[in-house]
Design an enzyme around this catalytic site. Structure first.
Site, PDB file in Angstrom:
ATOM      1  N   GLU A  20       1.010  -1.133  -0.070  1.00 15.21           N
ATOM      2  CA  GLU A  20       0.009  -0.016  -0.126  1.00 15.21           C
ATOM      3  C   GLU A  20       0.899   1.238   0.059  1.00 15.21           C
ATOM      4  O   GLU A  20       0.388   2.245   0.273  1.00 15.21           O
ATOM      5  CB  GLU A  20      -1.055   0.038   1.104  1.00 15.21           C
ATOM      6  CG  GLU A  20      -1.908  -1.226   1.306  1.00 15.21           C
ATOM      7  CD  GLU A  20      -2.708  -1.387   2.610  1.00 15.21           C
ATOM      8  OE1 GLU A  20      -3.615  -0.574   2.533  1.00 15.21           O
ATOM      9  OE2 GLU A  20      -2.412  -2.262   3.364  1.00 15.21           O
ATOM     10  N   SER A 156      -6.630  -1.925   1.863  1.00 16.60           N
ATOM     11  CA  SER A 156      -6.909  -1.456   0.674  1.00 16.60           C
ATOM     12  C   SER A 156      -7.388  -2.468  -0.491  1.00 16.60           C
ATOM     13  O   SER A 156      -7.343  -2.372  -1.605  1.00 16.60           O
ATOM     14  CB  SER A 156      -5.758  -0.872   0.014  1.00 16.60           C
ATOM     15  OG  SER A 156      -5.401   0.296   0.498  1.00 16.60           O
ATOM     16  N   TYR A 226      -9.380   3.651  -5.209  1.00 18.21           N
ATOM     17  CA  TYR A 226      -8.732   4.910  -5.482  1.00 18.21           C
ATOM     18  C   TYR A 226      -8.659   5.307  -6.804  1.00 18.21           C
ATOM     19  O   TYR A 226      -7.740   6.237  -7.245  1.00 18.21           O
ATOM     20  CB  TYR A 226      -7.236   4.157  -5.097  1.00 18.21           C
ATOM     21  CG  TYR A 226      -7.080   4.038  -3.611  1.00 18.21           C
ATOM     22  CD1 TYR A 226      -7.272   4.842  -2.653  1.00 18.21           C
ATOM     23  CD2 TYR A 226      -7.001   2.487  -3.261  1.00 18.21           C
ATOM     24  CE1 TYR A 226      -7.081   4.441  -1.157  1.00 18.21           C
ATOM     25  CE2 TYR A 226      -6.561   2.166  -1.811  1.00 18.21           C
ATOM     26  CZ  TYR A 226      -6.988   3.185  -1.032  1.00 18.21           C
ATOM     27  OH  TYR A 226      -6.996   2.631   0.489  1.00 18.21           O
ATOM     28  N   ARG A 265     -11.076   3.457  11.476  1.00 18.64           N
ATOM     29  CA  ARG A 265     -12.471   3.227  10.449  1.00 18.64           C
ATOM     30  C   ARG A 265     -12.881   1.731  10.669  1.00 18.64           C
ATOM     31  O   ARG A 265     -12.140   1.110  10.622  1.00 18.64           O
ATOM     32  CB  ARG A 265     -11.921   3.498   9.009  1.00 18.64           C
ATOM     33  CG  ARG A 265     -13.165   3.894   8.082  1.00 18.64           C
ATOM     34  CD  ARG A 265     -13.097   3.888   6.568  1.00 18.64           C
ATOM     35  NE  ARG A 265     -12.413   2.457   6.264  1.00 18.64           N
ATOM     36  CZ  ARG A 265     -11.574   2.007   5.650  1.00 18.64           C
ATOM     37  NH1 ARG A 265     -10.519   2.900   5.427  1.00 18.64           N
ATOM     38  NH2 ARG A 265     -11.558   0.834   5.100  1.00 18.64           N
ATOM     39  N   ASP A 267     -15.297  -0.821   9.552  1.00 17.13           N
ATOM     40  CA  ASP A 267     -16.239  -1.396   8.335  1.00 17.13           C
ATOM     41  C   ASP A 267     -17.281  -2.320   8.552  1.00 17.13           C
ATOM     42  O   ASP A 267     -17.001  -3.619   9.270  1.00 17.13           O
ATOM     43  CB  ASP A 267     -15.200  -2.023   7.247  1.00 17.13           C
ATOM     44  CG  ASP A 267     -14.113  -1.089   6.406  1.00 17.13           C
ATOM     45  OD1 ASP A 267     -14.451   0.494   6.833  1.00 17.13           O
ATOM     46  OD2 ASP A 267     -13.186  -1.392   5.894  1.00 17.13           O
ATOM     47  N   GLU A 280     -14.219  -5.450   9.439  1.00 14.44           N
ATOM     48  CA  GLU A 280     -12.789  -5.242   9.885  1.00 14.44           C
ATOM     49  C   GLU A 280     -12.519  -3.796  10.620  1.00 14.44           C
ATOM     50  O   GLU A 280     -13.351  -2.802  10.251  1.00 14.44           O
ATOM     51  CB  GLU A 280     -11.818  -5.464   8.654  1.00 14.44           C
ATOM     52  CG  GLU A 280     -12.085  -4.488   7.515  1.00 14.44           C
ATOM     53  CD  GLU A 280     -11.125  -5.070   6.520  1.00 14.44           C
ATOM     54  OE1 GLU A 280     -10.025  -4.375   6.136  1.00 14.44           O
ATOM     55  OE2 GLU A 280     -11.483  -6.043   5.683  1.00 14.44           O
ATOM     56  N   ASN A 282      -9.677  -0.659  10.804  1.00 18.20           N
ATOM     57  CA  ASN A 282      -8.634   0.055  10.198  1.00 18.20           C
ATOM     58  C   ASN A 282      -7.873   1.001  11.072  1.00 18.20           C
ATOM     59  O   ASN A 282      -8.550   1.914  11.453  1.00 18.20           O
ATOM     60  CB  ASN A 282      -8.733   0.752   8.803  1.00 18.20           C
ATOM     61  CG  ASN A 282      -9.569  -0.326   7.829  1.00 18.20           C
ATOM     62  OD1 ASN A 282      -8.896  -0.595   7.013  1.00 18.20           O
ATOM     63  ND2 ASN A 282     -10.911  -0.394   7.901  1.00 18.20           N
ATOM     64  N   GLY A 286      -7.202   5.238   5.294  1.00 14.47           N
ATOM     65  CA  GLY A 286      -6.985   5.864   4.186  1.00 14.47           C
ATOM     66  C   GLY A 286      -7.225   7.594   4.087  1.00 14.47           C
ATOM     67  O   GLY A 286      -8.319   7.751   4.714  1.00 14.47           O
TER      68      GLY A 286
END
Length: 320
Positions: A20, A156, A226, A265, A267, A280, A282, A286
């Site tokens: 990443e 990602s 992205y 973050r 999810d 999951e 984070n 990002g």
């Protein structure tokens, strides 16, 4: 009115050698630019062999590790920063390690009373010892299809495959092992995919508006994340008020269950009954121009630079 904000010396870490790297560089640049615009002295650095000596000699007020992948999220670098007594934004080493390992995070969240899709975790060696055909037959018998196959550690959506047909499972497992030696095979839950950012700007952690994710391809892949225009985002998510509240409360509770701090973050997938199911966490989400947490910060009516600055002040306070 006199501006009483302290001018800080900040090192933004970005890049590295993970899969990443490019995303990290984009995140780091946006954090650095935001802090520069707030008047701080900012240096961007790679996490290379000269980093620890540089930090020791320069003694910055703060490190902002905008690193994605193992080097930034598995806890190892954070442990070294702790050892040097350096303030940094983000979760401490132990919590980062737990959240980074998706199967472990799922167990902890499930034990705390939250739902998460059924799954099986399989090291690569399992296939060598027990035979690929027998192992995959057992997975299909237990979980059925559709499935989501992913590396147990990573972000990602790299190495992630949605498996609709049993015949596609072997290839998906091979792809997951490209990014690590442990794979997670998870039952795919149909529903609304959302991400909820959690931040602490000084008064304790709180949830940002949920971001609903609608990829044009139907799969929120690396490209969908992205590449501009590949995914529609709705912020706040198009959820009933009670469901949105449940998602917000779940994200905040999961953040705390995993011992995370400053920002994360979470999810989730909202199933047909309106129940949020954990996918999951984070540790360092990002922060690029297409990333979800910045979208949520703006949707909450907050300024990105002010938030990144406040997160840094909380990190400095916590280090003391």
């Amino acid at each position: 009115m006199t501006d009483t904000r302290a001018t800080r010396t900040v090192v933004v870490l970005a890049g590295g050698i993970s899969h990443e790297r490019d995303v990290s560089l984009r995140s780091g640049r946006r954090v650095a630019d935001s802090l520069l615009a707030r008047g701080h002295r900012v240096t961007m650095r790679e996490p290379d062999s000269s980093l620890l000596a540089f930090l020791e000699s320069s003694a910055p007020d703060l490190v902002w590790p905008a690193l994605h992948g193992a080097s930034g999220e598995d806890g190892s670098l954070r442990a070294l920063l702790d050892a040097q007594g350096i303030a940094y934004v983000g979760s401490e080493a132990a919590a980062a390690q737990l959240a980074w390992h998706k199967p472990t995070a799922k167990v902890l969240v499930s034990r705390a009373g939250f739902q998460t899709p059924g799954s099986i975790t399989l090291p690569r060696e399992t296939f060598r010892e027990l035979g690929a055909t027998q192992v995959l037959d057992g997975v299909l018998k237990h979980l059925g299809t559709p499935l989501v196959v992913k590396p147990a550690m990573g972000g990602s959506a790299q190495g992630v495959t949605v498996v609709a047909e049993a015949s596609d499972l072997p290839r998906a497992v091979v792809d997951a092992y490209t990014y690590g030696d442990i794979g997670l095979i998870e039952k795919k839950v149909l529903g609304t995919e959302v991400s909820v950012g959690v931040i602490d700007t000084g008064e304790g952690p709180f949830s940002l508006p949920a971001v609903e994710i609608v990829p044009r391809s139907g799969v929120y892949s690396f490209e969908a994340r992205y590449s501009a225009g590949e995914t529609q985002f709705f912020t706040p998510a198009r959820l009933d008020a009670s469901v949105a509240a449940a998602a917000s409360e779940a994200a905040l509770a999961i953040h705390q269950t995993l011992g995370l701090r400053h920002l994360s973050r979470i999810d989730l997938i909202i199933d047909s009954s309106g129940t949020p199911r954990f996918l999951e966490a984070n540790v360092m989400p990002g922060l690029t121009e297409t990333s979800l947490v910045p979208q949520a910060i703006l949707a909450a009516g907050l300024d990105l630079g002010a938030v990144y600055e406040a997160l840094g002040e909380v990190a400095i306070r916590d280090a003391r």
